[in-house]
Scaffold this active site. Structure first.
Site, PDB file in Angstrom:
ATOM      1  CB  CYS A  65      12.881   9.636   8.251  1.00 17.78           C
ATOM      2  SG  CYS A  65      13.812   8.639   7.113  1.00 17.78           S
TER       3      CYS A  65
ATOM      4  CD  GLU B 196       9.396  13.857  11.393  1.00 16.77           C
ATOM      5  OE1 GLU B 196       8.271  13.364  11.518  1.00 16.77           O
ATOM      6  OE2 GLU B 196      10.380  13.234  10.967  1.00 16.77           O
TER       7      GLU B 196
ATOM      8  CE  LYS C  61      -1.740   3.147   2.080  1.00 12.97           C
ATOM      9  NZ  LYS C  61      -1.591   4.559   1.632  1.00 12.97           N
TER      10      LYS C  61
ATOM     11  CD  GLU D 264      13.000   1.845  10.641  1.00 18.08           C
ATOM     12  OE1 GLU D 264      13.402   2.937  11.110  1.00 18.08           O
ATOM     13  OE2 GLU D 264      13.528   0.758  10.916  1.00 18.08           O
TER      14      GLU D 264
HETATM   15  P1  NAD Z   1       2.149   9.152   7.162  1.00 18.30           P
HETATM   16  O1  NAD Z   1       2.298   8.527   8.504  1.00 18.30           O
HETATM   17  O2  NAD Z   1       1.123  10.188   6.983  1.00 18.30           O
HETATM   18  O3  NAD Z   1       1.816   8.033   6.072  1.00 18.30           O
HETATM   19  C1  NAD Z   1       2.637   6.915   5.855  1.00 18.30           C
HETATM   20  C2  NAD Z   1       1.812   5.819   5.204  1.00 18.30           C
HETATM   21  O4  NAD Z   1       0.854   5.336   6.144  1.00 18.30           O
HETATM   22  C3  NAD Z   1       1.018   6.250   3.976  1.00 18.30           C
HETATM   23  O5  NAD Z   1       1.011   5.214   3.020  1.00 18.30           O
HETATM   24  C4  NAD Z   1      -0.359   6.466   4.554  1.00 18.30           C
HETATM   25  O6  NAD Z   1      -1.376   6.338   3.579  1.00 18.30           O
HETATM   26  C5  NAD Z   1      -0.443   5.340   5.568  1.00 18.30           C
HETATM   27  N1  NAD Z   1      -1.432   5.537   6.645  1.00 18.30           N
HETATM   28  C6  NAD Z   1      -1.996   6.705   7.062  1.00 18.30           C
HETATM   29  N2  NAD Z   1      -2.878   6.471   8.049  1.00 18.30           N
HETATM   30  C7  NAD Z   1      -2.868   5.132   8.281  1.00 18.30           C
HETATM   31  C8  NAD Z   1      -3.564   4.282   9.190  1.00 18.30           C
HETATM   32  N3  NAD Z   1      -4.428   4.767  10.077  1.00 18.30           N
HETATM   33  N4  NAD Z   1      -3.304   2.959   9.158  1.00 18.30           N
HETATM   34  C9  NAD Z   1      -2.399   2.450   8.285  1.00 18.30           C
HETATM   35  N5  NAD Z   1      -1.723   3.199   7.391  1.00 18.30           N
HETATM   36  C10 NAD Z   1      -1.950   4.541   7.396  1.00 18.30           C
HETATM   37  O7  NAD Z   1       3.592   9.688   6.775  1.00 18.30           O
HETATM   38  P2  NAD Z   1       4.025  10.483   5.461  1.00 18.30           P
HETATM   39  O8  NAD Z   1       3.499  11.879   5.571  1.00 18.30           O
HETATM   40  O9  NAD Z   1       3.739   9.721   4.228  1.00 18.30           O
HETATM   41  O10 NAD Z   1       5.618  10.496   5.675  1.00 18.30           O
HETATM   42  C11 NAD Z   1       6.231  11.392   6.545  1.00 18.30           C
HETATM   43  C12 NAD Z   1       6.581  10.741   7.863  1.00 18.30           C
HETATM   44  O11 NAD Z   1       7.280   9.535   7.644  1.00 18.30           O
HETATM   45  C13 NAD Z   1       7.502  11.579   8.716  1.00 18.30           C
HETATM   46  O12 NAD Z   1       7.089  11.532  10.067  1.00 18.30           O
HETATM   47  C14 NAD Z   1       8.847  10.898   8.564  1.00 18.30           C
HETATM   48  O13 NAD Z   1       9.750  11.089   9.614  1.00 18.30           O
HETATM   49  C15 NAD Z   1       8.457   9.486   8.428  1.00 18.30           C
HETATM   50  N6  NAD Z   1       9.491   8.741   7.722  1.00 18.30           N
HETATM   51  C16 NAD Z   1      10.257   7.910   8.473  1.00 18.30           C
HETATM   52  C17 NAD Z   1      11.262   7.178   7.865  1.00 18.30           C
HETATM   53  C18 NAD Z   1      12.103   6.245   8.688  1.00 18.30           C
HETATM   54  O14 NAD Z   1      12.642   5.307   8.124  1.00 18.30           O
HETATM   55  N7  NAD Z   1      12.234   6.439   9.975  1.00 18.30           N
HETATM   56  C19 NAD Z   1      11.458   7.288   6.480  1.00 18.30           C
HETATM   57  C20 NAD Z   1      10.653   8.158   5.747  1.00 18.30           C
HETATM   58  C21 NAD Z   1       9.657   8.877   6.399  1.00 18.30           C
END
Ligand code: NAD
Ligand code: MN
Length: 495
Positions: A284, A385, A175, A250
């Site tokens: 991230c 963040e 997804k 992550e």
């Molecule tokens: P997000 O948490 O909004 O979304 C991530 C994914 O989760 C998307 O595919 C989203 O559709 C899905 N999602 C959203 N709500 C959900 C739910 N209730 N249940 C299951 N899945 C759900 O994050 P984003 O805006 O896409 O990315 C930014 C964030 O990701 C930042 O906080 C960043 O630090 C983090 N990030 C972390 C790493 C790492 O490896 N630590 C790497 C990249 C990004």
């Protein structure tokens, strides 16, 4: 009419039953719709999980070296299409071409690493405490992996998850983030072309709250790997507890670069520009805090402001651009809100702090690279963040205070120290609370064969990349073989 893309379930490309679509837009030109992607629901997830379960029966029996050969082929196809993949990625999420090429290369590296792992998947053997008996262990697949990915590394992160999961013999339902569904579609096309059988890889587009959530709650999904925000990660971990799924999280970061008074300041400047403004700060591992020794504080701030004024912000497809747009409107609003918060908290805005809306920027989500000086640890600017091109700078009086400031944070993903003092460098390696520490390097720059992940609220202790991810996607089977021809009782017969 923009092109309609489809889900891939049980070997077939098909639309969602809802008949509704999500738009994928270009953040550098928000009028440009790159494609329409299915707004899927629970029904599509259930269908994909059922297909994955059926396909798992035979995929788990394919020898791992043979699975590896398929992934090697996928890597070869990515090499051929690298430039097109990078261009599509820049169009769908904005980062500059040099970086999207790097993102594809990370996918290629991960594929080749997985291919080799197909001839390893090592486990341990150990002596038995009894005569004429052998003890072995094997890595076995787990079952169905539900993989949920963010938009900032549209190829690298789906590859980090999908390729090890497949190599270990699991089948997958992916997804992707709704901001970057095109790159995930390309990845799945490549895997099909490379020979991944029907049902083993499934792609379901749609919102996190519906599609992602169903994967987490589905009783027949065995493993969830999620990269995204800490808030959603915590909710996923709690929900997955109900079906005792294995979960890898992550999550967020608030990474700091430390610059000591004995550092090579030019080198440290290159590091912070790349760390803070690469991917427009939307990594991230982005450098979000800069901790400067008091002896070089004013000098380094001057150097930083001078260099930022030369950073060209623009469409990532333009070779002159060094910094691309922010991914979408809501992310621009988050950045603006933190700039307001920073001002209200009394931090000193020294450069940027506004959206760019002139000529070349007028139909995109562009934000000026922004620096706040005199930031104090108690400020939200220092602790939370932001995920945008905003750097918070604090002054420290010595090494110990730099480490204390660094560790005063709920996250612990990446960290960096610039110093020429070898003793300080090793103390930093020992004392910085982070999953990753760079010495004389920026906070960003992971390599696919090394473990990647963080401590504290950045995750739940798992790592992506390197060897640990193959442990995450497999179960250990322990085997005892007794060839003595009689009943031998462990713990009893020898004592
Ligand atoms: P997000 O948490 O909004 O979304 C991530 C994914 O989760 C998307 O595919 C989203 O559709 C899905 N999602 C959203 N709500 C959900 C739910 N209730 N249940 C299951 N899945 C759900 O994050 P984003 O805006 O896409 O990315 C930014 C964030 O990701 C930042 O906080 C960043 O630090 C983090 N990030 C972390 C790493 C790492 O490896 N630590 C790497 C990249 C990004
Ligand atoms: Mn997009």
């Amino acid at each position: 009419m923009p092109q309609q893309y489809l889900n891939y379930i049980d070997g077939e490309w098909k639309p969602a039953a809802s008949g509704s679509w999500n738009e994928n837009r270009n953040p550098a030109h928000w009028n440009e719709i790159i494609g329409l992607f299915p707004k899927s629901g629970v029904e599509e997830v259930d269908e994909a999980v059922a297909a994955a379960r059926e396909a798992y029966k035979s995929w788990r029996l394919v020898p791992a070296p043979e699975r590896g050969a398929i992934l090697k082929k996928a890597g070869d196809i990515m090499v051929e299409r690298k430039e097109d993949l990078a261009r599509d990625m820049t169009r769908e999420m904005g980062k500059v071409l040099a970086e999207t090429r790097g993102d594809v290369q990370e996918g290629i590296d991960t594929a080749y690493y997985a291919a080799v792992e197909g001839r390893r998947l090592f486990s341990h053997t150990a002596p038995s405490e009894l005569r004429n008996k052998m003890n072995l262990s094997f890595r076995m697949p787990i079952g169905i992996a539900g993989l949920i990915t963010p938009w900032n590394f549209p190829m690298a992160i789906p590859c980090w998850k999908t390729l090890p999961a497949l190599l270990c013999g699991n089948s997958v339902v992916l997804k992707p983030a709704s901001d970057t569904p095109l790159t995930a579609t390309h990845l799945v096309e490549i895997l099909i072309e490379a020979g991944v059988p029907k049902g083993v890889i499934n792609l379901v587009h749609g919102g996190g709250g519906v599609v992602g959530n169903r994967l987490v709650e589905h009783p027949d999904v065995d493993v969830i790997s999620f990269t995204g925000s800490s808030e959603i990660g915590k909710a996923i971990n709690a929900k997955a507890g109900a079906t005792l799924k294995r979960v890898s999280l992550e999550l967020g970061g608030k990474n700091a670069q430390i610059v000591m008074e004995d550092a090579d300041l030019e080198l440290a400047l290159d590091g912070v520009l790349w760390g803070a403004f690469g991917t427009t700060g939307q990594r991230c591992t982005a450098t979000s805090r800069l901790l400067l020794h008091q002896a070089i504080y004013d000098q380094f701030l001057d150097m930083l402001v001078g260099a930022i004024k030369c950073l060209t912000v623009g469409d990532g497809l333009d070779p002159k651009s060094k910094v691309g747009p922010v991914v979408n409107k809501s992310q621009i609003e988050t950045v603006e809100s933190y700039v307001k918060i920073g001002k209200a908290e009394g931090a000193r805005l020294i450069v940027g702090g506004h959206q760019l809306t002139d000529g070349a920027h007028k139909d995109g989500w562009f934000y000026a690279p922004t620096v706040f000086a005199d930031v104090q640890p108690k400020m939200r600017l220092f602790q939370e963040e932001i995920f945008g091109p905003v750097l918070s700078v604090a002054k420290v009086k010595d090494f110990d205070q730099a480490v204390a400031y660094h560790n005063d944070c709920i996250y612990g993903l990446s960290s960096s120290i610039y110093t020429r003092d070898v003793n300080r460098a090793f103390r930093a390696v020992r004392d910085l609370e982070a999953g990753i520490t760079y010495v004389n390097g920026a906070t960003i720059g992971a390599e696919c064969h090394m473990p990647f992940g963080g401590v504290k609220q950045t995750g739940n202790g798992h790592r992506e990349g390197g060897w640990p991810v193959y442990e995450f996607y497999s179960e250990i089977k322990t085997v005892y073989i007794d060839f003595s021809g009689k009943l031998q009782r462990a713990q009893i017969d020898n004592y």
